[in-house]
Design an enzyme around this catalytic site. Structure first.
Site, PDB file in Angstrom:
ATOM      1  N   GLY A 213       0.827  -1.204   0.000  1.00 53.95           N
ATOM      2  CA  GLY A 213       0.000   0.000   0.000  1.00 53.95           C
ATOM      3  C   GLY A 213       0.856   1.247   0.000  1.00 53.95           C
ATOM      4  O   GLY A 213       2.011   1.231  -0.433  1.00 53.95           O
ATOM      5  N   SER A 214       0.313   2.318   0.505  1.00 52.80           N
ATOM      6  CA  SER A 214       0.986   3.613   0.473  1.00 52.80           C
ATOM      7  C   SER A 214       1.999   3.733   1.614  1.00 52.80           C
ATOM      8  O   SER A 214       1.866   3.068   2.647  1.00 52.80           O
ATOM      9  CB  SER A 214      -0.037   4.747   0.601  1.00 52.80           C
ATOM     10  N   PRO A 215       3.015   4.594   1.464  1.00 53.31           N
ATOM     11  CA  PRO A 215       3.970   4.815   2.548  1.00 53.31           C
ATOM     12  C   PRO A 215       3.315   5.301   3.836  1.00 53.31           C
ATOM     13  O   PRO A 215       3.726   4.902   4.931  1.00 53.31           O
ATOM     14  CB  PRO A 215       4.918   5.872   1.967  1.00 53.31           C
ATOM     15  N   GLU A 235       5.607  -3.343   0.964  1.00 56.54           N
ATOM     16  CA  GLU A 235       5.731  -3.007  -0.452  1.00 56.54           C
ATOM     17  C   GLU A 235       4.924  -1.729  -0.664  1.00 56.54           C
ATOM     18  O   GLU A 235       3.697  -1.747  -0.687  1.00 56.54           O
ATOM     19  CB  GLU A 235       5.233  -4.152  -1.324  1.00 56.54           C
ATOM     20  N   CYS A 269       2.001   0.738  -8.639  1.00 52.97           N
ATOM     21  CA  CYS A 269       3.039   1.318  -7.790  1.00 52.97           C
ATOM     22  C   CYS A 269       4.371   1.462  -8.526  1.00 52.97           C
ATOM     23  O   CYS A 269       5.216   2.266  -8.130  1.00 52.97           O
ATOM     24  CB  CYS A 269       3.230   0.490  -6.526  1.00 52.97           C
TER      25      CYS A 269
END
Length: 490
Positions: A213-215, A235, A269
């Site tokens: 997912g997102s940071p 990831e 991504c």
């Protein structure tokens, strides 16, 4: 098969239902988690052949549900069937076949040398399961990014709980049905639901968490995992740049960048996030790029059966805001810019003269928008890339090896691809993952197997005499001399 018919009848696992109280779904998760804790050692001692049999059964199930997977993804965000086959089905079946072929060698003990000071011993590494693991998967490739880590987790002998994204409900429901046909829930279970469910899961004392997912969400997962000293694989993403210099084959570069940028409507991504193009070939490249987009999707991409949609209105509005902000600040629309909120449609869009301070250049785009920035000297490109977070991927198109080497040696990224993009994801012999803001840990192939394993050191003293026996108390002058000799010569 209609996707509506795939909705689970097990209300205890459908946490989107308003009829369930928080305590009921928490109780359901906790019971399943406890069953997996109890069975982890039995599952962990499974043989190579037993694990391969599970993977082969999963492979047959994936192939049997190919049409249903296509339909689920079309209903979730109008993904083209051929694109489903390439990016979802093949990505999973390739990972499965690779793992089945190599698992026996991965599970073998890895013997390592013992130093001369430990003469009479043998040493090896034994890969044991981490135990009970959690996989939190995203919506952009729901099947691929759920089953790929699941394959590694099963190969390593773990029990698994999966939390798929609520943004692709048809896909999540189908995955739940498929998993139930292959695994008992004391080995693998899926729990649907919203962010509250995910938050609850991350607080449980798992042995490992694999999150895609997102940071920003990755930080929350890592923080929750730290409370239980739980290892993580993250990831994430970030802004993956693509660089094209004057020596590149511009026609090939245009085709490959257009394919990777607009695949899955840019919701990838590792998609090329923004483009640096050498000034003296910018116009020619843009001409070739526009023509390539036309060849892919026709003059009206909205009518193309091969062009996907944005997953929901929130993401549509975010991307619209990026475009509006950029154009109001002087960005030039070189291609596209058409939008239809009712269809969640944004055409393939290219913008030039984009401010480096704009949201397009500060945030991961995750959509079909490509900012183009011209450069004259590579130093200015390197300065910009080095000043920002490490990307998940970096792409360079050039036939100048010195130029390529400069990029590789003076940038840092999860991966670098030369004269193509995104293909590294499908090479199971390569580690996949980011660095710092773009991720922690690696996956795919042997790297995924090891990510879900504990590399346990084993040392066996097989000779009756051990040099270590000479160095025990009391520490006489003679023993001190032996210690000194050991330090000096060994």
């Amino acid at each position: 098969m209609r996707i509506n018919s795939l909705k689970s009848n097990d209300a205890m696992n459908d946490f989107s239902s308003s009829t369930l109280t928080s305590e009921l779904w928490k109780q359901s998760i906790k019971k399943t988690f406890e069953r997996q804790l109890q069975s982890q050692y039995d599952i962990g001692k499974s043989s190579v052949s037993e694990r391969i049999a599970k993977l082969e059964k999963l492979l047959k199930t994936i192939l049997a549900y190919q049409k249903s997977i296509q339909e689920a993804l079309y209903q979730d965000f109008r993904k083209a069937p051929a694109e489903v086959d390439i990016t979802e089905i093949y990505a999973i079946t390739g990972e499965l076949k690779h793992t089945i072929k190599h698992l026996k060698s991965w599970m073998k003990p890895q013997y390592v040398p013992s130093p001369i000071t430990q003469w009479g011993t043998s040493s090896y590494i034994h890969f044991e399961p981490k135990g009970v693991v959690l996989i939190i998967s995203p919506w952009n490739f729901p099947f691929n990014l759920t089953f790929a880590p699941l394959i590694s987790a099963i190969a390593a002998g773990n029990c698994v709980i999966i939390k798929p994204s609520e943004n692709t409900p048809n896909s999540a429901s189908l995955m739940k049905k498929m998993i139930a046909e292959v695994f008992p829930d004391n080995e693998v279970a899926i729990f649907e639901g919203n962010a509250e469910v995910a938050e609850y899961l991350t607080k449980l004392p798992f042995n490992h968490i694999f999150f895609t997912g997102s940071p920003s969400l990755g930080k929350k997962v890592m923080k929750a995992a730290a409370e239980n000293l739980c290892s993580v694989t993250l990831e994430l993403g970030g802004k993956s740049p693509v660089i094209v210099d004057e020596t590149a084959d511009l026609a090939k570069a245009a085709k490959r960048i257009a394919w990777a940028k607009f695949l899955n409507n840019g919701q990838i991504c590792i998609a090329p996030d923004y483009l640096y193009i050498q000034e003296n070939v910018k116009d020619e490249f843009l001409k070739l790029f526009k023509e390539q987009v036309r060849l892919f999707y026709g003059n009206t991409p909205e009518q193309s059966a091969d062009y996907n949609r944005i997953v929901n209105k929130n993401h549509f509005n975010r991307l619209k805001r990026y475009i509006d902000e950029a154009t109001s600040s002087g960005a030039v629309v070189e291609l596209g810019g058409e939008m239809d909120e009712s269809q969640r449609f944004i055409s393939p869009t290219v913008l030039s003269n984009v401010s480096l301070e704009s949201s397009l250049m500060q945030e991961e785009i995750f959509g079909p928008i490509l900012p183009v920035i011209s450069f004259q000297l590579i130093g200015e490109v390197l300065q910009h890339i080095q000043a920002h977070e490490k990307p998940l991927a970096l792409y360079v198109f050039s036939n100048n090896q010195r130029f390529v080497n400069t990029i590789i040696n003076q940038t840092r990224a999860g991966a670098t691809v030369v004269n193509h993009n995104t293909l590294h994801f499908l090479n199971n012999n390569l580690p996949f993952g980011g660095s710092n803001n773009s991720g922690i840990g690696k996956s795919h192939g042997r790297y995924g197997f090891e990510e879900f394993s504990n590399a346990k050191a084993i040392l066996k003293q097989w000779f009756p005499f051990s040099s270590g026996d000479l160095l025990t108390p009391p520490y006489t002058d003679f023993k001190q001399k032996l210690i000194n000799l050991t330090i000096k010569y060994f």
